[in-house]
Design a protein around this motif. Structure first.
Motif, PDB file in Angstrom:
ATOM      1  N   TYR A   1       0.839  -1.194   0.000  1.00 30.96           N
ATOM      2  CA  TYR A   1       0.000   0.000   0.000  1.00 30.96           C
ATOM      3  C   TYR A   1       0.874   1.244   0.000  1.00 30.96           C
ATOM      4  O   TYR A   1       1.991   1.238   0.523  1.00 30.96           O
ATOM      5  CB  TYR A   1      -0.914   0.023   1.224  1.00 30.96           C
ATOM      6  CG  TYR A   1      -2.034  -0.995   1.176  1.00 30.96           C
ATOM      7  CD1 TYR A   1      -3.313  -0.629   0.781  1.00 30.96           C
ATOM      8  CD2 TYR A   1      -1.805  -2.317   1.523  1.00 30.96           C
ATOM      9  CE1 TYR A   1      -4.341  -1.557   0.737  1.00 30.96           C
ATOM     10  CE2 TYR A   1      -2.825  -3.255   1.479  1.00 30.96           C
ATOM     11  CZ  TYR A   1      -4.084  -2.862   1.083  1.00 30.96           C
ATOM     12  OH  TYR A   1      -5.101  -3.788   1.037  1.00 30.96           O
ATOM     13  N   ARG A   2       0.325   2.328  -0.562  1.00 36.33           N
ATOM     14  CA  ARG A   2       1.043   3.605  -0.607  1.00 36.33           C
ATOM     15  C   ARG A   2       0.094   4.743  -0.260  1.00 36.33           C
ATOM     16  O   ARG A   2      -1.051   4.760  -0.703  1.00 36.33           O
ATOM     17  CB  ARG A   2       1.633   3.831  -1.996  1.00 36.33           C
ATOM     18  CG  ARG A   2       2.408   5.146  -2.151  1.00 36.33           C
ATOM     19  CD  ARG A   2       2.845   5.367  -3.590  1.00 36.33           C
ATOM     20  NE  ARG A   2       1.695   5.518  -4.494  1.00 36.33           N
ATOM     21  CZ  ARG A   2       1.787   5.586  -5.828  1.00 36.33           C
ATOM     22  NH1 ARG A   2       2.976   5.480  -6.409  1.00 36.33           N
ATOM     23  NH2 ARG A   2       0.704   5.728  -6.576  1.00 36.33           N
ATOM     24  N   THR A   3       0.589   5.680   0.535  1.00 38.68           N
ATOM     25  CA  THR A   3      -0.128   6.930   0.758  1.00 38.68           C
ATOM     26  C   THR A   3       0.732   8.074   0.262  1.00 38.68           C
ATOM     27  O   THR A   3       1.955   8.053   0.387  1.00 38.68           O
ATOM     28  CB  THR A   3      -0.471   7.143   2.252  1.00 38.68           C
ATOM     29  OG1 THR A   3      -1.146   8.406   2.409  1.00 38.68           O
ATOM     30  CG2 THR A   3       0.782   7.130   3.117  1.00 38.68           C
ATOM     31  N   MET A   4       0.094   9.060  -0.325  1.00 44.44           N
ATOM     32  CA  MET A   4       0.791  10.242  -0.823  1.00 44.44           C
ATOM     33  C   MET A   4       0.428  11.480  -0.006  1.00 44.44           C
ATOM     34  O   MET A   4       0.907  12.574  -0.294  1.00 44.44           O
ATOM     35  CB  MET A   4       0.440  10.475  -2.298  1.00 44.44           C
ATOM     36  CG  MET A   4       0.680   9.282  -3.202  1.00 44.44           C
ATOM     37  SD  MET A   4       2.408   9.020  -3.602  1.00 44.44           S
ATOM     38  CE  MET A   4       2.641  10.303  -4.840  1.00 44.44           C
ATOM     39  N   ASP A   5      -0.426  11.285   1.008  1.00 40.22           N
ATOM     40  CA  ASP A   5      -0.903  12.430   1.798  1.00 40.22           C
ATOM     41  C   ASP A   5      -0.783  12.185   3.295  1.00 40.22           C
ATOM     42  O   ASP A   5      -1.627  12.599   4.080  1.00 40.22           O
ATOM     43  CB  ASP A   5      -2.347  12.759   1.423  1.00 40.22           C
ATOM     44  CG  ASP A   5      -3.277  11.549   1.512  1.00 40.22           C
ATOM     45  OD1 ASP A   5      -2.913  10.540   2.155  1.00 40.22           O
ATOM     46  OD2 ASP A   5      -4.385  11.608   0.936  1.00 40.22           O
ATOM     47  N   GLY A   6       0.263  11.493   3.688  1.00 39.72           N
ATOM     48  CA  GLY A   6       0.520  11.298   5.105  1.00 39.72           C
ATOM     49  C   GLY A   6      -0.404  10.335   5.813  1.00 39.72           C
ATOM     50  O   GLY A   6      -0.497  10.362   7.039  1.00 39.72           O
ATOM     51  N   GLY A   7      -1.088   9.487   5.045  1.00 41.44           N
ATOM     52  CA  GLY A   7      -1.942   8.481   5.645  1.00 41.44           C
ATOM     53  C   GLY A   7      -3.425   8.780   5.608  1.00 41.44           C
ATOM     54  O   GLY A   7      -4.236   7.974   6.090  1.00 41.44           O
ATOM     55  N   GLU A   8      -3.797   9.913   5.042  1.00 42.23           N
ATOM     56  CA  GLU A   8      -5.233  10.237   4.953  1.00 42.23           C
ATOM     57  C   GLU A   8      -5.940   9.273   4.010  1.00 42.23           C
ATOM     58  O   GLU A   8      -7.074   8.859   4.266  1.00 42.23           O
ATOM     59  CB  GLU A   8      -5.413  11.677   4.485  1.00 42.23           C
ATOM     60  CG  GLU A   8      -4.879  12.717   5.462  1.00 42.23           C
ATOM     61  CD  GLU A   8      -5.557  12.667   6.816  1.00 42.23           C
ATOM     62  OE1 GLU A   8      -6.778  12.417   6.862  1.00 42.23           O
ATOM     63  OE2 GLU A   8      -4.867  12.867   7.830  1.00 42.23           O
ATOM     64  N   THR A   9      -5.277   8.919   2.916  1.00 43.41           N
ATOM     65  CA  THR A   9      -5.829   7.940   1.973  1.00 43.41           C
ATOM     66  C   THR A   9      -4.732   6.961   1.591  1.00 43.41           C
ATOM     67  O   THR A   9      -3.537   7.297   1.601  1.00 43.41           O
ATOM     68  CB  THR A   9      -6.374   8.628   0.708  1.00 43.41           C
ATOM     69  OG1 THR A   9      -5.306   9.327   0.053  1.00 43.41           O
ATOM     70  CG2 THR A   9      -7.490   9.601   1.051  1.00 43.41           C
ATOM     71  N   TRP A  10      -5.150   5.739   1.236  1.00 43.93           N
ATOM     72  CA  TRP A  10      -4.213   4.687   0.853  1.00 43.93           C
ATOM     73  C   TRP A  10      -4.637   4.073  -0.475  1.00 43.93           C
ATOM     74  O   TRP A  10      -5.828   3.962  -0.765  1.00 43.93           O
ATOM     75  CB  TRP A  10      -4.163   3.592   1.913  1.00 43.93           C
ATOM     76  CG  TRP A  10      -3.555   4.017   3.210  1.00 43.93           C
ATOM     77  CD1 TRP A  10      -4.207   4.567   4.282  1.00 43.93           C
ATOM     78  CD2 TRP A  10      -2.169   3.943   3.576  1.00 43.93           C
ATOM     79  NE1 TRP A  10      -3.321   4.829   5.287  1.00 43.93           N
ATOM     80  CE2 TRP A  10      -2.068   4.458   4.894  1.00 43.93           C
ATOM     81  CE3 TRP A  10      -1.021   3.490   2.932  1.00 43.93           C
ATOM     82  CZ2 TRP A  10      -0.850   4.528   5.566  1.00 43.93           C
ATOM     83  CZ3 TRP A  10       0.188   3.555   3.597  1.00 43.93           C
ATOM     84  CH2 TRP A  10       0.269   4.075   4.898  1.00 43.93           C
ATOM     85  N   GLU A  11      -3.637   3.648  -1.234  1.00 41.86           N
ATOM     86  CA  GLU A  11      -3.866   2.951  -2.494  1.00 41.86           C
ATOM     87  C   GLU A  11      -3.069   1.651  -2.487  1.00 41.86           C
ATOM     88  O   GLU A  11      -1.888   1.650  -2.137  1.00 41.86           O
ATOM     89  CB  GLU A  11      -3.411   3.824  -3.663  1.00 41.86           C
ATOM     90  CG  GLU A  11      -3.525   3.157  -5.028  1.00 41.86           C
ATOM     91  CD  GLU A  11      -2.890   3.999  -6.130  1.00 41.86           C
ATOM     92  OE1 GLU A  11      -3.045   3.610  -7.298  1.00 41.86           O
ATOM     93  OE2 GLU A  11      -2.238   5.014  -5.826  1.00 41.86           O
TER      94      GLU A  11
END
Length: 207
Positions: free
Chosen positions: A135-145
């Protein structure tokens, strides 16, 4: 120390030889600020005790991530409830999702952008489940992909980032099934994968 714990994860503060965090399989997170002479628990207020991964941001030592759940399979393994984040060097923690991943074996923080974080999920492994993979987040953990997924029987056992190029990561995928009558380890889902664009695309290594 800390005495009485099976330690699964250790993280240090870059440039500071005295500050370390230790994550225990059944004992939460411990912190030392004197090079290991004294340890104190910093995670006891949370609803989970199994820690599988810890990471401190190179760019900001106040940012600490913890992945819950034990990934070293044994008779008394414990599952977790996702990932947690601290922005005050472990004093307080916020649950940041990935609840159903069950076992997080590795967390990697981008060296210059702490909002980019990768988490390797092995899954609970007791039955097929879709929450396995990277998994990856680009916004500090607010959303995950979920950026790497093989199948519902295969999870991410470990992951590493190229120290010279944060766009290059390697992930180990492990086909694993735990049943009351035995353990099924390995299979066609297992393998080593690489991404050269920060996780957007992955290629299985062969040979």
């Amino acid at each position: 120390g800390p005495v009485g714990n099976r330690t699964l994860a250790v993280a240090s503060v870059p440039g500071d030889r005295n500050v370390y965090y230790a994550g225990a399989a059944t004992g939460g997170i411990w912190k030392t600020e004197d090079g290991g002479l004294k340890w104190r628990p910093v995670f006891d207020d949370q609803d989970v005790h199994a820690i599988g991964a810890l990471a401190v941001a190179d760019s900001d030592p106040n940012i600490v991530w913890a992945g819950t759940g034990e990934t070293f399979i044994r008779a008394n393994v414990s599952i977790g409830i996702g990932v947690f984040k601290s922005t005050d060097a472990g004093e307080t923690w916020q649950h940041m999702g990935l609840d159903a991943t069950a076992r997080i074996g590795r967390i990697i923080i981008h060296p210059t952008n702490p909002d980019i974080v990768y988490a390797a999920s092995l899954g609970h492994a007791y039955a097929p489940q879709p929450e396995r993979g990277v998994y990856r987040t680009m916004d500090g953990g607010e959303t995950w992909e979920r950026v790497l997924f093989v199948d519902e029987n295969t999870g991410a056992s470990d992951m590493v980032m190229d120290p010279n190029n944060p766009r290059i990561l390697f992930a180990g995928m492990w086909q694993l099934g735990l049943r009351t009558w035995g353990r099924m380890s390995g299979g066609p889902g297992s393998g080593l994968y690489v991404t050269r664009d920060g996780g957007n695309n992955w290629t299985q290594l062969e040979g």
